[in-house]
Design a protein around this motif. Structure first.
Motif, PDB file in Angstrom:
ATOM      1  N   VAL A 192       0.886  -1.164   0.000  1.00 48.62           N
ATOM      2  CA  VAL A 192       0.000   0.000   0.000  1.00 48.62           C
ATOM      3  C   VAL A 192       0.923   1.213   0.000  1.00 48.62           C
ATOM      4  O   VAL A 192       1.843   1.285   0.816  1.00 48.62           O
ATOM      5  CB  VAL A 192      -0.900   0.016   1.243  1.00 48.62           C
ATOM      6  N   VAL A 193       0.711   2.153  -0.896  1.00 45.51           N
ATOM      7  CA  VAL A 193       1.572   3.332  -0.998  1.00 45.51           C
ATOM      8  C   VAL A 193       0.866   4.547  -0.405  1.00 45.51           C
ATOM      9  O   VAL A 193      -0.247   4.884  -0.809  1.00 45.51           O
ATOM     10  CB  VAL A 193       1.974   3.614  -2.459  1.00 45.51           C
ATOM     11  N   LEU A 223      -7.714   5.327  -0.674  1.00 51.30           N
ATOM     12  CA  LEU A 223      -8.191   6.170   0.418  1.00 51.30           C
ATOM     13  C   LEU A 223      -7.643   7.572   0.203  1.00 51.30           C
ATOM     14  O   LEU A 223      -6.438   7.798   0.275  1.00 51.30           O
ATOM     15  CB  LEU A 223      -7.722   5.625   1.765  1.00 51.30           C
ATOM     16  N   ILE A 224      -8.507   8.523  -0.075  1.00 59.89           N
ATOM     17  CA  ILE A 224      -8.114   9.913  -0.331  1.00 59.89           C
ATOM     18  C   ILE A 224      -8.274  10.687   0.980  1.00 59.89           C
ATOM     19  O   ILE A 224      -9.387  10.839   1.490  1.00 59.89           O
ATOM     20  CB  ILE A 224      -8.996  10.538  -1.429  1.00 59.89           C
ATOM     21  N   ILE A 225      -7.161  11.163   1.524  1.00 59.59           N
ATOM     22  CA  ILE A 225      -7.193  11.890   2.786  1.00 59.59           C
ATOM     23  C   ILE A 225      -6.759  13.335   2.555  1.00 59.59           C
ATOM     24  O   ILE A 225      -5.816  13.591   1.789  1.00 59.59           O
ATOM     25  CB  ILE A 225      -6.260  11.246   3.838  1.00 59.59           C
ATOM     26  N   SER A 274      -1.404  -2.915  -3.570  1.00 59.77           N
ATOM     27  CA  SER A 274      -2.557  -3.452  -2.837  1.00 59.77           C
ATOM     28  C   SER A 274      -3.527  -2.336  -2.488  1.00 59.77           C
ATOM     29  O   SER A 274      -4.712  -2.579  -2.253  1.00 59.77           O
ATOM     30  CB  SER A 274      -2.091  -4.134  -1.548  1.00 59.77           C
ATOM     31  N   GLY A 275      -3.014  -1.116  -2.419  1.00 58.40           N
ATOM     32  CA  GLY A 275      -3.846   0.029  -2.081  1.00 58.40           C
ATOM     33  C   GLY A 275      -3.069   1.317  -2.275  1.00 58.40           C
ATOM     34  O   GLY A 275      -1.834   1.306  -2.396  1.00 58.40           O
ATOM     35  N   TYR A 276      -3.794   2.413  -2.305  1.00 57.38           N
ATOM     36  CA  TYR A 276      -3.180   3.721  -2.554  1.00 57.38           C
ATOM     37  C   TYR A 276      -3.811   4.740  -1.620  1.00 57.38           C
ATOM     38  O   TYR A 276      -5.042   4.810  -1.495  1.00 57.38           O
ATOM     39  CB  TYR A 276      -3.396   4.106  -4.013  1.00 57.38           C
ATOM     40  N   VAL A 277      -2.953   5.525  -0.952  1.00 59.24           N
ATOM     41  CA  VAL A 277      -3.437   6.558  -0.026  1.00 59.24           C
ATOM     42  C   VAL A 277      -2.830   7.903  -0.427  1.00 59.24           C
ATOM     43  O   VAL A 277      -1.781   8.307   0.083  1.00 59.24           O
ATOM     44  CB  VAL A 277      -3.075   6.220   1.433  1.00 59.24           C
ATOM     45  N   GLY A 320       3.410  12.722  -5.114  1.00 60.60           N
ATOM     46  CA  GLY A 320       2.480  12.355  -6.181  1.00 60.60           C
ATOM     47  C   GLY A 320       3.146  12.325  -7.542  1.00 60.60           C
ATOM     48  O   GLY A 320       2.684  11.614  -8.452  1.00 60.60           O
ATOM     49  N   ARG A 321       4.233  13.083  -7.688  1.00 63.19           N
ATOM     50  CA  ARG A 321       4.976  13.055  -8.948  1.00 63.19           C
ATOM     51  C   ARG A 321       5.515  11.659  -9.247  1.00 63.19           C
ATOM     52  O   ARG A 321       5.775  11.322 -10.394  1.00 63.19           O
ATOM     53  CB  ARG A 321       6.128  14.059  -8.891  1.00 63.19           C
ATOM     54  N   TYR A 322       5.728  10.865  -8.201  1.00 61.52           N
ATOM     55  CA  TYR A 322       6.172   9.489  -8.366  1.00 61.52           C
ATOM     56  C   TYR A 322       5.008   8.498  -8.291  1.00 61.52           C
ATOM     57  O   TYR A 322       4.936   7.537  -9.045  1.00 61.52           O
ATOM     58  CB  TYR A 322       7.173   9.124  -7.263  1.00 61.52           C
ATOM     59  N   SER A 323       4.101   8.723  -7.331  1.00 63.31           N
ATOM     60  CA  SER A 323       3.084   7.708  -7.050  1.00 63.31           C
ATOM     61  C   SER A 323       1.968   7.662  -8.080  1.00 63.31           C
ATOM     62  O   SER A 323       1.442   6.578  -8.378  1.00 63.31           O
ATOM     63  CB  SER A 323       2.484   7.943  -5.661  1.00 63.31           C
ATOM     64  N   ILE A 324       1.583   8.809  -8.633  1.00 63.82           N
ATOM     65  CA  ILE A 324       0.485   8.801  -9.592  1.00 63.82           C
ATOM     66  C   ILE A 324       0.858   8.066 -10.881  1.00 63.82           C
ATOM     67  O   ILE A 324       0.073   7.241 -11.366  1.00 63.82           O
ATOM     68  CB  ILE A 324      -0.025  10.234  -9.852  1.00 63.82           C
ATOM     69  N   PRO A 325       2.043   8.303 -11.473  1.00 63.89           N
ATOM     70  CA  PRO A 325       2.419   7.482 -12.631  1.00 63.89           C
ATOM     71  C   PRO A 325       2.431   5.990 -12.302  1.00 63.89           C
ATOM     72  O   PRO A 325       2.012   5.163 -13.108  1.00 63.89           O
ATOM     73  CB  PRO A 325       3.823   7.991 -12.979  1.00 63.89           C
ATOM     74  N   HIS A 326       2.890   5.654 -11.109  1.00 67.07           N
ATOM     75  CA  HIS A 326       2.920   4.237 -10.704  1.00 67.07           C
ATOM     76  C   HIS A 326       1.496   3.692 -10.563  1.00 67.07           C
ATOM     77  O   HIS A 326       1.205   2.570 -11.001  1.00 67.07           O
ATOM     78  CB  HIS A 326       3.672   4.091  -9.387  1.00 67.07           C
TER      79      HIS A 326
END
Length: 268
Positions: free
Chosen positions: A164-165, A213-215, A187-190, A172-178
């Motif tokens: 889960v990231v 999960l958008i926080i 398994s999940g994205y926060v 987000g510059r790294y996580s959104i492309p991933h």
């Protein structure tokens, strides 16, 4: 009289500069982050052996003892030409799943230790891994030319399977492309008010099947536009932290931890 005015002006200038440096917020750096292959490297030691030596000294002298006390250790891994600093539990044992914690521009892996998130997740039988992104914290100041594949390579190098990231702000510059390009590796994205990548459309988010999960913090006005896009993810939930700002996990850490755990427990 003129000298006195100049003296007063100098004092005011220095005071203003101090305030700017002290309170410079993470959100104010969103669109101007260096180290993404855009010729913005700040340099650093030219000799990579010197860099490694300095990093190893930092590991020995600054954090080893505090990490050991909470059951964690640290190491460097090479990803995309960068020496990436990582913090992880000393022993894996039987865990529910791995959680990869990224950070915003004004923070580092140490933030998650300081507010107790590493300790909290480990106590709940998860395997939390926190890293310093390239150019920040203890990682090397290496321009990353492939943001789209960086996290995929990092996850494989760290040897963690389908984590889960957790991704605040700049990360987000790294996580959104991933998230868009490698959904099967998650398994999940926060996302926590992440910097958005304009190369991806709303349709790209609508196609995802990753539990999300958008926080965000109630006082983080900039998060609202981002949440409109992120809410297009079919299997997503939005949670607002009351009276919190951009780094909402700092303003109400207990609520952040509870919200995170409620999200993690049902994941398959």
């Amino acid at each position: 009289m003129a000298r006195r005015l100049i003296f007063i002006a100098a004092i005011l200038f220095v005071a203003s500069l101090f305030l700017i440096i002290s309170f410079y917020p993470d959100w104010n750096t969103e669109e101007r982050e260096p180290y993404f292959g855009e010729d913005k490297s700040r340099g650093g030691p030219k000799n990579p052996n010197v860099l490694e030596f300095v990093k190893e000294q930092n590991i020995d002298d600054q954090r080893s003892e505090s990490l050991k006390q909470i059951g964690f250790t640290q190491k460097y891994v090479t990803v995309g030409g960068a020496n990436v600093y990582a913090v992880f539990p000393e022993s894996k044992g039987k865990v529910l799943r791995s959680v990869l914690l990224l950070h915003g521009a004004a923070f580092s892996s140490e933030t998650w230790q300081r507010i107790g998130t590493l300790q909290f997740l480990l106590k709940e039988n998860y395997f939390p891994v926190a890293v310093d992104l390239p150019g920040l914290g203890k990682s090397s100041k290496t321009p990353i030319t492939d943001r789209n594949g960086f996290l995929s390579s990092l996850i494989k190098t760290l040897g963690i399977e389908k984590p889960v990231v957790i991704s605040p702000s700049m990360s987000g510059r790294y996580s959104i492309p991933h998230f868009i390009l490698h959904p099967n590796e998650l398994s999940g994205y926060v996302p926590i008010a992440p910097v958005m990548d304009s190369t991806f459309s709303d349709q790209d988010f609508k196609k995802s099947n990753v539990s999300t999960l958008i926080i965000y913090g109630e006082n983080d006005v900039g998060a609202l536009e981002k949440n409109k896009v992120l809410s297009a993810i079919p299997n997503s939930k939005v949670v607002m932290i009351p009276k919190a700002g951009h780094p909402c996990y700092l303003d109400d850490t207990p609520l952040f931890h509870k919200t995170l755990l409620d999200f993690l427990r049902p994941l398959k």
